[in-house]
Design a protein around this motif. Structure first.
Motif, PDB file in Angstrom:
ATOM      1  N   SER A 192       0.689  -1.223  -0.015  1.00 22.51           N
ATOM      2  CA  SER A 192      -0.031   0.204  -0.012  1.00 22.51           C
ATOM      3  C   SER A 192       0.759   1.154  -0.177  1.00 22.51           C
ATOM      4  O   SER A 192       0.604   2.301  -0.858  1.00 22.51           O
ATOM      5  N   GLN A 228      -8.183   1.720   3.353  1.00 20.52           N
ATOM      6  CA  GLN A 228      -9.580   0.576   3.912  1.00 20.52           C
ATOM      7  C   GLN A 228      -8.782  -0.941   3.829  1.00 20.52           C
ATOM      8  O   GLN A 228      -8.895  -1.391   4.828  1.00 20.52           O
ATOM      9  N   ARG A 229      -8.021  -0.996   2.994  1.00 21.90           N
ATOM     10  CA  ARG A 229      -7.429  -2.405   2.604  1.00 21.90           C
ATOM     11  C   ARG A 229      -6.080  -2.425   3.981  1.00 21.90           C
ATOM     12  O   ARG A 229      -6.160  -3.554   4.398  1.00 21.90           O
ATOM     13  N   TYR A 239      -6.461  -1.198   6.819  1.00 22.56           N
ATOM     14  CA  TYR A 239      -7.191  -1.471   8.193  1.00 22.56           C
ATOM     15  C   TYR A 239      -8.380  -2.443   8.216  1.00 22.56           C
ATOM     16  O   TYR A 239      -9.166  -2.718   9.009  1.00 22.56           O
ATOM     17  N   SER A 240      -8.439  -3.440   7.188  1.00 27.15           N
ATOM     18  CA  SER A 240      -9.256  -4.315   6.968  1.00 27.15           C
ATOM     19  C   SER A 240      -9.259  -5.385   7.904  1.00 27.15           C
ATOM     20  O   SER A 240     -10.314  -5.681   8.480  1.00 27.15           O
ATOM     21  N   ARG A 241      -8.009  -5.573   8.318  1.00 30.72           N
ATOM     22  CA  ARG A 241      -8.029  -6.664   9.499  1.00 30.72           C
ATOM     23  C   ARG A 241      -8.327  -6.267  10.787  1.00 30.72           C
ATOM     24  O   ARG A 241      -9.257  -7.072  11.724  1.00 30.72           O
ATOM     25  N   SER A 246     -10.308  -3.951  11.294  1.00 28.35           N
ATOM     26  CA  SER A 246     -11.968  -3.777  11.196  1.00 28.35           C
ATOM     27  C   SER A 246     -12.644  -5.205  11.312  1.00 28.35           C
ATOM     28  O   SER A 246     -13.689  -5.382  11.993  1.00 28.35           O
ATOM     29  N   GLN A 247     -12.172  -6.296  10.823  1.00 26.95           N
ATOM     30  CA  GLN A 247     -12.744  -7.374  10.721  1.00 26.95           C
ATOM     31  C   GLN A 247     -12.372  -8.063  12.369  1.00 26.95           C
ATOM     32  O   GLN A 247     -13.400  -8.725  12.756  1.00 26.95           O
ATOM     33  N   THR A 300     -15.118  -6.459  14.168  1.00 29.74           N
ATOM     34  CA  THR A 300     -16.457  -6.913  14.089  1.00 29.74           C
ATOM     35  C   THR A 300     -17.003  -8.368  14.586  1.00 29.74           C
ATOM     36  O   THR A 300     -17.896  -8.603  15.103  1.00 29.74           O
TER      37      THR A 300
END
Length: 206
Positions: free
Chosen positions: A29, A154-155, A157-159, A161-162, A165
């Protein structure tokens, strides 16, 4: 502006080789973000050079109304006005080339990122046409560069966020089924331990 110097721009085709090599780093990134912002800065530099050339050509072409261009307005504000049409190309007339370039870059960046602030404005028809082109290019760059920046962030911080969740889903499951405190603690510890081991990746699915 000679033909010999224009032929040197063919060397820009070497950037295609660079893009082919950058493809292997496209998953990083930070590299993609740096490349996009560098491309945006390079485009702003090119537009600034064209903006200066347009202002200078307008002064040279309009001998009787040349003082309405943006270069003349800049000279009046900096108290370094151009002495006349015969002194356009002299070094002692008008603002320094450093001030002119910084102002040009400021105008192009403000036009590419927004609609400008009006303190450096287009006055002649050619300058207005170029300003419209900059705004259209800026709209395209917004969709390309900043859209990709949003996807990259977004990619990144995807982990994270997952994880939050799934933690929330687990707590909601415990609350809905009224599980005892001891079982709740064991389930949360088990989830946190397995996540720290495999980072949320399902090995069977992979």
């Amino acid at each position: 502006v000679s033909v010999v110097h224009l032929l040197k721009t063919v060397r820009l085709l070497r950037l295609l080789r660079l893009l082919q090599k950058m493809d292997r780093y496209s998953q990083h990134s930070t590299v993609v973000l740096t490349l996009l912002m560098s491309m945006f800065a390079l485009l702003a530099h090119w537009m600034a050079c064209i903006w200066y050339i347009i202002g200078k050509m307008e002064m040279e072409a309009n001998a009787y109304s040349w003082d309405i261009g943006w270069l003349h307005e800049l000279g009046k504000r900096l108290e370094a006005p151009y002495g006349g049409i015969a002194e356009v190309n002299t070094t002692g007339s008008g603002p320094s080339i450093r001030s002119v370039y910084i102002t040009s870059l400021y105008f192009t960046l403000s036009s590419l990122t927004s609609v400008g602030f009006g303190n450096v404005s287009a006055n002649t028809d050619v300058e207005k046409i170029f300003s419209v082109c900059i705004m259209l290019i800026g709209a395209l760059m917004h969709a390309l560069v900043f859209g990709n920046v949003t996807a990259i962030i977004q990619r990144m911080y995807s982990r994270w966020s997952q994880y939050h969740t799934r933690t929330k889903d687990l707590k909601d499951f415990i609350r809905v089924h009224h599980l005892p405190q001891s079982l709740k603690q064991r389930m949360l510890e088990y989830f946190q331990t397995t996540w720290s081991v495999n980072n949320g990746i399902d090995c069977n699915e992979v």
